[in-house]
Design an enzyme around this catalytic site. Sequence first.
Site, PDB file in Angstrom:
ATOM      1  N   ARG A  63       3.009   5.135   9.251  1.00  0.00           N
ATOM      2  CA  ARG A  63       3.141   3.835   9.787  1.00  0.00           C
ATOM      3  C   ARG A  63       3.200   2.701   8.609  1.00  0.00           C
ATOM      4  O   ARG A  63       4.052   1.980   8.713  1.00  0.00           O
ATOM      5  CB  ARG A  63       1.690   3.522  10.523  1.00  0.00           C
ATOM      6  CG  ARG A  63       1.721   3.791  11.867  1.00  0.00           C
ATOM      7  CD  ARG A  63       0.446   4.031  12.517  1.00  0.00           C
ATOM      8  NE  ARG A  63      -0.036   5.058  12.004  1.00  0.00           N
ATOM      9  CZ  ARG A  63       0.030   6.345  12.176  1.00  0.00           C
ATOM     10  NH1 ARG A  63       0.719   6.479  13.225  1.00  0.00           N
ATOM     11  NH2 ARG A  63      -0.386   7.406  11.581  1.00  0.00           N
ATOM     12  N   THR A  64       2.509   2.688   7.392  1.00  0.00           N
ATOM     13  CA  THR A  64       2.433   1.739   6.561  1.00  0.00           C
ATOM     14  C   THR A  64       3.653   1.903   6.000  1.00  0.00           C
ATOM     15  O   THR A  64       4.467   0.694   5.910  1.00  0.00           O
ATOM     16  CB  THR A  64       1.446   2.106   5.616  1.00  0.00           C
ATOM     17  OG1 THR A  64      -0.036   2.050   6.253  1.00  0.00           O
ATOM     18  CG2 THR A  64       1.362   0.827   4.618  1.00  0.00           C
ATOM     19  N   LYS A  92       5.512  14.008 -13.727  1.00  0.00           N
ATOM     20  CA  LYS A  92       5.755  14.470 -15.149  1.00  0.00           C
ATOM     21  C   LYS A  92       4.512  13.745 -16.038  1.00  0.00           C
ATOM     22  O   LYS A  92       4.364  13.751 -17.322  1.00  0.00           O
ATOM     23  CB  LYS A  92       7.225  13.748 -15.762  1.00  0.00           C
ATOM     24  CG  LYS A  92       8.314  14.072 -15.164  1.00  0.00           C
ATOM     25  CD  LYS A  92       9.509  13.496 -15.742  1.00  0.00           C
ATOM     26  CE  LYS A  92      10.814  13.883 -14.808  1.00  0.00           C
ATOM     27  NZ  LYS A  92      11.774  12.970 -15.170  1.00  0.00           N
ATOM     28  N   ARG A 113       0.582   2.476  -2.454  1.00  0.00           N
ATOM     29  CA  ARG A 113      -0.592   3.183  -1.757  1.00  0.00           C
ATOM     30  C   ARG A 113      -1.278   4.464  -2.752  1.00  0.00           C
ATOM     31  O   ARG A 113      -0.270   4.905  -3.389  1.00  0.00           O
ATOM     32  CB  ARG A 113      -0.084   4.187  -0.535  1.00  0.00           C
ATOM     33  CG  ARG A 113      -1.187   4.944  -0.053  1.00  0.00           C
ATOM     34  CD  ARG A 113      -0.786   5.605   1.488  1.00  0.00           C
ATOM     35  NE  ARG A 113      -1.199   4.528   2.465  1.00  0.00           N
ATOM     36  CZ  ARG A 113      -1.186   4.592   3.609  1.00  0.00           C
ATOM     37  NH1 ARG A 113      -1.271   5.833   4.152  1.00  0.00           N
ATOM     38  NH2 ARG A 113      -1.649   3.635   4.606  1.00  0.00           N
ATOM     39  N   HIS A 141      -7.565  -1.781   2.893  1.00  0.00           N
ATOM     40  CA  HIS A 141      -5.836  -1.538   3.583  1.00  0.00           C
ATOM     41  C   HIS A 141      -5.853  -2.939   4.275  1.00  0.00           C
ATOM     42  O   HIS A 141      -5.794  -3.210   5.571  1.00  0.00           O
ATOM     43  CB  HIS A 141      -5.955  -0.507   4.556  1.00  0.00           C
ATOM     44  CG  HIS A 141      -4.726  -0.060   5.100  1.00  0.00           C
ATOM     45  ND1 HIS A 141      -3.452  -0.696   4.688  1.00  0.00           N
ATOM     46  CD2 HIS A 141      -4.300   1.243   5.529  1.00  0.00           C
ATOM     47  CE1 HIS A 141      -2.681  -0.035   5.269  1.00  0.00           C
ATOM     48  NE2 HIS A 141      -3.137   1.063   5.589  1.00  0.00           N
TER      49      HIS A 141
HETATM   50  C1  NCD Z   1      -5.064   4.369   7.686  1.00  0.00           C
HETATM   51  C2  NCD Z   1      -5.013   4.841   6.238  1.00  0.00           C
HETATM   52  O1  NCD Z   1      -4.203   5.165   5.585  1.00  0.00           O
HETATM   53  O2  NCD Z   1      -6.095   4.253   5.716  1.00  0.00           O
HETATM   54  N1  NCD Z   1      -3.699   4.602   8.322  1.00  0.00           N
HETATM   55  C3  NCD Z   1      -2.653   3.667   8.374  1.00  0.00           C
HETATM   56  O3  NCD Z   1      -2.265   3.182   7.402  1.00  0.00           O
HETATM   57  N2  NCD Z   1      -2.657   3.157   9.737  1.00  0.00           N
HETATM   58  C4  NCD Z   1      -5.943   5.138   8.488  1.00  0.00           C
HETATM   59  C5  NCD Z   1      -6.386   6.515   8.074  1.00  0.00           C
HETATM   60  O4  NCD Z   1      -5.730   7.330   7.468  1.00  0.00           O
HETATM   61  O5  NCD Z   1      -7.193   7.047   9.142  1.00  0.00           O
END
Ligand code: NCD
Length: 463
Positions: A63-64, A92, A113, A141
């Site tokens: 999703r993100t 590397k 991320r 997040h």
């Molecule tokens: C979340 C995350 O990555 O923290 N996912 C997301 O971005 N919607 C929640 C999760 O992974 O449980």
Amino acid sequence: MQELRHVTSINDLSVDEIEAIFSLAQKYLRDLRDPHIAHRIARSIADARGSILACLFYEPSTRTRLSFETAMLRLGGKSISSADPATSSAAKGESLADTVRVASNYADVLVIRHPRDGAAKLAATYANVPIVNGGDGAHEHPTQTLCDLFTLLQEGKNLNKMNIVIQGDLKGSRTIHSFVYALARFGANIMLMPAKGMELPSHVDWRLRNELKCYTVPRARYEKDNASVDALYVTSNKPHQLSLISDIDVKVKKGIDAMYVTRFQKERWTEKSQDYPTIDSRFLKDRKYSKTSLLHPLPRVNELDIALDSDRRAAYFRQAAYGVPIRMALISLILGLDSERSLQRYSGGFRAADHFVYDGHASGIRCANKNCIVHDSAEGKYASNRFHVIDGHDPRLRCFYCETDVETFTVANKKTKHYDSDATQLRTAIAKHERDLVLFANAADAEAAGYSPPKRRRKAANA
Ligand code: NCD
């Protein structure tokens, strides 16, 4: 040159800015929506033509990353992604700091991320373009929180004084950490329902109580109606014990406005989960859940019964869809594309940067969070041993990167050559001798470095 605006925590954004993001997202939804599906953006504009977004992802994502890329494409910009550390120079051995310095020359905004807490902040210290935190370890997040709050508003909820239950892995879920700060700032009543052993980290709880003025309500006051709720936080602008209590009674009777479910964050635990709670229609049959909006950041595993998908209370797929207009709005504000709204000027709220940053000698003091980026053997050398000094009644040091607190330490003064283990002295020390401040893990370390106890204590010892 104007200071770059990064979004590494939800607290980097003021309430006004969050509301500006919502109003712009709403505008995109109104103007660009799919005629058949109200929560779906189906058309594009050209506002971001010529701009590039880069996603640097070191952890899995659906999703993100996809919604950030879609958002940039819908705005008329372009996006580039490094979605798998196995196929980038990370394999590397290239550090995040170097990657960010390089990618800053390719793109106009970077979304990071990373499995380490504090990675986004580390990236922000090296970037020449804005950094957006797409999830850093168990820390935060923030853009998920923007989607979560926006969903609640779209579902017709009033954030101020709403009753929201937060369920599951409260310790490992970064989405929850950003979310509870924001809920408290918007004045929600937060009811925690952790899975066994997965309570909110103590530093998050401390911030809710001490910085966001949340009050916890004694269990006896709500357990009759909410036996499974572990803690109830109430946000009140004008705390008054009596009105607070009667308020709670009314609110609990009113029912639960929303429930936020999360999966067990297996990648952040060494143990397996036992008795992880499941939410299904049986659980939700109580009258107090009759108008509850069900949220989940997704992915779900087994904690949310798929039979609920057709339930009118289920809002989680709309919540995922709102990732597009919300991230379009955020990108637009960060890049200054909207003439009325911009993140270039900061206007209120609170930021970690409001606290004095100590990056002098901090002998023996290290961030207490083992998953913090400072402890990473490769990345840690790009971080310095920095702390925000949080003054007040119960002063503490907050890791500059992952925001975990160090609660016990010794403060010494280079000029007077005295130390004081009583951290309440810290406030005076900051006010008077900011540059003379030196921190030690304990009194023994301070003494070993040639500092002596404060005079009043020596007097007491001689008496
Ligand atoms: C979340 C995350 O990555 O923290 N996912 C997301 O971005 N919607 C929640 C999760 O992974 O449980």
